[in-house]
Design an enzyme around this catalytic site. Sequence first.
Site, PDB file in Angstrom:
ATOM      1  N   GLN A   1       0.838  -1.210   0.000  1.00  0.00           N
ATOM      2  CA  GLN A   1       0.000   0.000   0.000  1.00  0.00           C
ATOM      3  C   GLN A   1       0.874   1.261   0.000  1.00  0.00           C
ATOM      4  O   GLN A   1       1.571   1.524   0.978  1.00  0.00           O
ATOM      5  CB  GLN A   1      -0.864  -0.005   1.267  1.00  0.00           C
ATOM      6  N   GLY A   2       0.816   2.039  -1.074  1.00  0.00           N
ATOM      7  CA  GLY A   2       1.612   3.265  -1.155  1.00  0.00           C
ATOM      8  C   GLY A   2       0.762   4.492  -0.887  1.00  0.00           C
ATOM      9  O   GLY A   2       0.437   5.245  -1.810  1.00  0.00           O
TER      10      GLY A   2
ATOM     11  N   SER B   1       4.329  -1.191   4.140  1.00  0.00           N
ATOM     12  CA  SER B   1       4.511  -2.533   4.709  1.00  0.00           C
ATOM     13  C   SER B   1       4.873  -3.535   3.618  1.00  0.00           C
ATOM     14  O   SER B   1       4.189  -3.621   2.601  1.00  0.00           O
ATOM     15  CB  SER B   1       3.237  -2.998   5.409  1.00  0.00           C
TER      16      SER B   1
ATOM     17  N   GLU C   1      -9.782  -1.381   5.045  1.00  0.00           N
ATOM     18  CA  GLU C   1      -8.588  -1.601   5.883  1.00  0.00           C
ATOM     19  C   GLU C   1      -8.983  -1.516   7.357  1.00  0.00           C
ATOM     20  O   GLU C   1      -8.622  -2.371   8.155  1.00  0.00           O
ATOM     21  CB  GLU C   1      -7.520  -0.550   5.556  1.00  0.00           C
TER      22      GLU C   1
HETATM   23  C1  LIG Z   1       2.907  -0.944  11.558  1.00  0.00           C
HETATM   24  C2  LIG Z   1       2.526   0.097  10.569  1.00  0.00           C
HETATM   25  C3  LIG Z   1       2.277  -0.268   9.245  1.00  0.00           C
HETATM   26  C4  LIG Z   1       1.954   0.714   8.309  1.00  0.00           C
HETATM   27  N1  LIG Z   1       1.788   0.322   6.995  1.00  0.00           N
HETATM   28  C5  LIG Z   1       1.537   1.242   6.050  1.00  0.00           C
HETATM   29  C6  LIG Z   1       1.445   0.868   4.665  1.00  0.00           C
HETATM   30  O1  LIG Z   1       1.575  -0.314   4.305  1.00  0.00           O
HETATM   31  N2  LIG Z   1       1.254   1.822   3.763  1.00  0.00           N
HETATM   32  C7  LIG Z   1       1.093   3.127   4.094  1.00  0.00           C
HETATM   33  O2  LIG Z   1       0.878   3.941   3.205  1.00  0.00           O
HETATM   34  N3  LIG Z   1       1.184   3.543   5.395  1.00  0.00           N
HETATM   35  C8  LIG Z   1       1.415   2.617   6.368  1.00  0.00           C
HETATM   36  N4  LIG Z   1       1.540   3.003   7.685  1.00  0.00           N
HETATM   37  C9  LIG Z   1       1.514   4.434   8.004  1.00  0.00           C
HETATM   38  C10 LIG Z   1       0.295   4.900   8.782  1.00  0.00           C
HETATM   39  O3  LIG Z   1      -0.835   4.931   7.964  1.00  0.00           O
HETATM   40  C11 LIG Z   1       0.661   6.277   9.346  1.00  0.00           C
HETATM   41  O4  LIG Z   1       1.710   6.111  10.262  1.00  0.00           O
HETATM   42  C12 LIG Z   1      -0.516   6.940  10.028  1.00  0.00           C
HETATM   43  O5  LIG Z   1      -1.499   7.276   9.099  1.00  0.00           O
HETATM   44  C13 LIG Z   1      -0.095   8.185  10.830  1.00  0.00           C
HETATM   45  O6  LIG Z   1       0.628   9.056  10.048  1.00  0.00           O
HETATM   46  P1  LIG Z   1       2.043   9.651  10.556  1.00  0.00           P
HETATM   47  O7  LIG Z   1       2.885   8.489  10.986  1.00  0.00           O
HETATM   48  O8  LIG Z   1       2.559  10.530   9.491  1.00  0.00           O
HETATM   49  O9  LIG Z   1       1.699  10.479  11.864  1.00  0.00           O
HETATM   50  P2  LIG Z   1       1.145  11.992  11.932  1.00  0.00           P
HETATM   51  O10 LIG Z   1       0.016  12.135  10.966  1.00  0.00           O
HETATM   52  O11 LIG Z   1       2.292  12.919  11.776  1.00  0.00           O
HETATM   53  O12 LIG Z   1       0.570  12.060  13.388  1.00  0.00           O
HETATM   54  C14 LIG Z   1       1.392  12.331  14.521  1.00  0.00           C
HETATM   55  C15 LIG Z   1       0.511  12.453  15.743  1.00  0.00           C
HETATM   56  O13 LIG Z   1      -0.391  13.581  15.580  1.00  0.00           O
HETATM   57  C16 LIG Z   1      -1.734  13.155  15.767  1.00  0.00           C
HETATM   58  N5  LIG Z   1      -2.626  13.874  14.838  1.00  0.00           N
HETATM   59  C17 LIG Z   1      -2.410  14.114  13.522  1.00  0.00           C
HETATM   60  N6  LIG Z   1      -3.466  14.773  12.992  1.00  0.00           N
HETATM   61  C18 LIG Z   1      -4.364  14.940  13.985  1.00  0.00           C
HETATM   62  C19 LIG Z   1      -5.657  15.553  14.072  1.00  0.00           C
HETATM   63  N7  LIG Z   1      -6.234  16.110  12.998  1.00  0.00           N
HETATM   64  N8  LIG Z   1      -6.303  15.538  15.265  1.00  0.00           N
HETATM   65  C20 LIG Z   1      -5.740  14.962  16.373  1.00  0.00           C
HETATM   66  N9  LIG Z   1      -4.499  14.371  16.361  1.00  0.00           N
HETATM   67  C21 LIG Z   1      -3.827  14.364  15.168  1.00  0.00           C
HETATM   68  C22 LIG Z   1      -1.736  11.686  15.412  1.00  0.00           C
HETATM   69  O14 LIG Z   1      -2.842  10.992  16.015  1.00  0.00           O
HETATM   70  C23 LIG Z   1      -0.390  11.231  15.958  1.00  0.00           C
HETATM   71  O15 LIG Z   1      -0.491  10.966  17.335  1.00  0.00           O
HETATM   72  C24 LIG Z   1       1.848   2.068   8.679  1.00  0.00           C
HETATM   73  C25 LIG Z   1       2.075   2.435  10.009  1.00  0.00           C
HETATM   74  C26 LIG Z   1       2.412   1.480  10.948  1.00  0.00           C
HETATM   75  C27 LIG Z   1       2.668   1.904  12.356  1.00  0.00           C
END
Ligand SMILES: Cc1cc2nc3c(=O)[nH]c(=O)nc-3n(C[C@H](O)[C@H](O)[C@H](O)COP(=O)(O)OP(=O)(O)OC[C@H]3O[C@@H](n4cnc5c(N)ncnc54)[C@H](O)[C@@H]3O)c2cc1C
Length: 403
Positions: A131-132, A166, A255
Amino acid sequence: MTDLDQFRSETRAWLAENCPEEMRDGDITAEKQCWGGRLWEFQSEAQKQWFDRALEKGYTVPTWPIEYGGAGLSADQAKILDEERQAINARKPLSNFGISMLGPALLAYGTHEQKLQHLTGIARGEIRWCQGYSEPGAGSDLASLKSKCEDKGDHWLINGQKIWTSNADISDWIFCLVRTDFDAPKHRGITFILIDMASEGISVKPIVLISGHSPFCETFFDDVKVPKSYGPGNDSVVGEVNRGWDVAKNLLVHERGMLGTMSPLRGTKGPESLGKFAADHIGLDQGDRLADPALRQRIAQAELDNWAYNLTVERMTDEANAGNGLGAKSSMLKYVASELTKQGSELRMDIEGTAGATIGADGIEYDSLANTWLYNRAYSILGGTTEVQLNIISKRVLELPSQ
Ligand SMILES: Cc1cc2nc3c(=O)[nH]c(=O)nc-3n(C[C@H](O)[C@H](O)[C@H](O)COP(=O)(O)OP(=O)(O)OC[C@H]3O[C@@H](n4cnc5c(N)ncnc54)[C@H](O)[C@@H]3O)c2cc1C
């Protein structure tokens, strides 16, 4: 006997005859599942046999239409198949992102030709998808993504970076969100596109986690040429150009629905109950109750929450199958399942005490309790964070005002 009773008894007999004993250990660790794909090697003869038998019957993707490799089962029949499979503790014959995420989105938005190529490849375990979606500057705020996709006549040209992809290093194709219009409002310039990971210009760098696992990667696109079409009616873009956000959201519901229907209080390898785990480690008092009253209270509460959660999953699944869809309610399931999952492994760690605090000399003992406890923390991030799910629930389910 109703048709469904008949189906149940036939399914029970089919499982008894076709699911090898070795596949009935209820093992749910990622390492023991059959993922499929070009690089896939079966771990045992029994695993291959189980996969082959299920494939023959359309049971790798039971509800998909027969012409795309499924068995065309109704929701009620699929539920029975699942219940009977779980009753004998059988593993799923095939699990991957193609089945749980891309497949349902393609069924909703794909053309017949797209379905024919991609759904059949998934059902047959030939192609493994990743998933990208996420980018370094676009996670929760996914619609801010910047990977650039330019129209070059007979092909698309893609430049950019994805992160947290992932299993990108062992996947064959990627379903990807890219920006095709930088001037439009951010949700209106995104396109959903299917890309072969073997394309020139794609490179992948694994990221190692605190648990020792390396389930995800950084994925780089440098002047990647993606054909406009893989054959008549079979474009690389799913849905309309610049309207990929609709497909992306549909996929996220699946998902979250999938993440929200796991078994939160499960053991590191399978369904072993918390109560039994505690009794084995702590022992019972003279009244045959768990010797530690405080722990007894916490376990009882967790089991009650889990029970309520399971009933809610069942109700919502029936509602979804009756045609109402899960929609934003998938966020409720995802949120509760994530919290319960973390709570369950926290409790197991407390029960084992210092004995549970081992992760192996090299730190990579994948199915140890400590590793599972560390990994489970990711559930409140992956598939959309807990805070984001709470936002969705308050806006879309409870319909609370923004301020
Ligand atoms: C094990 C694992 C597998 C994953 N696999 C994939 C994959 O295959 N493909 C893919 O594309 N992605 C994948 N992801 C990524 C995942 O979708 C993102 O990590 C997730 O969407 C959060 O984005 P971020 O890490 O950029 O955090 P951020 O968006 O930067 O968030 C940081 C913090 O701010 C909080 N926050 C952000 N916006 C708000 C808001 N509006 N209101 C309140 N709080 C907020 C969040 O809750 C979090 O605590 C994976 C993540 C994990 C941990």
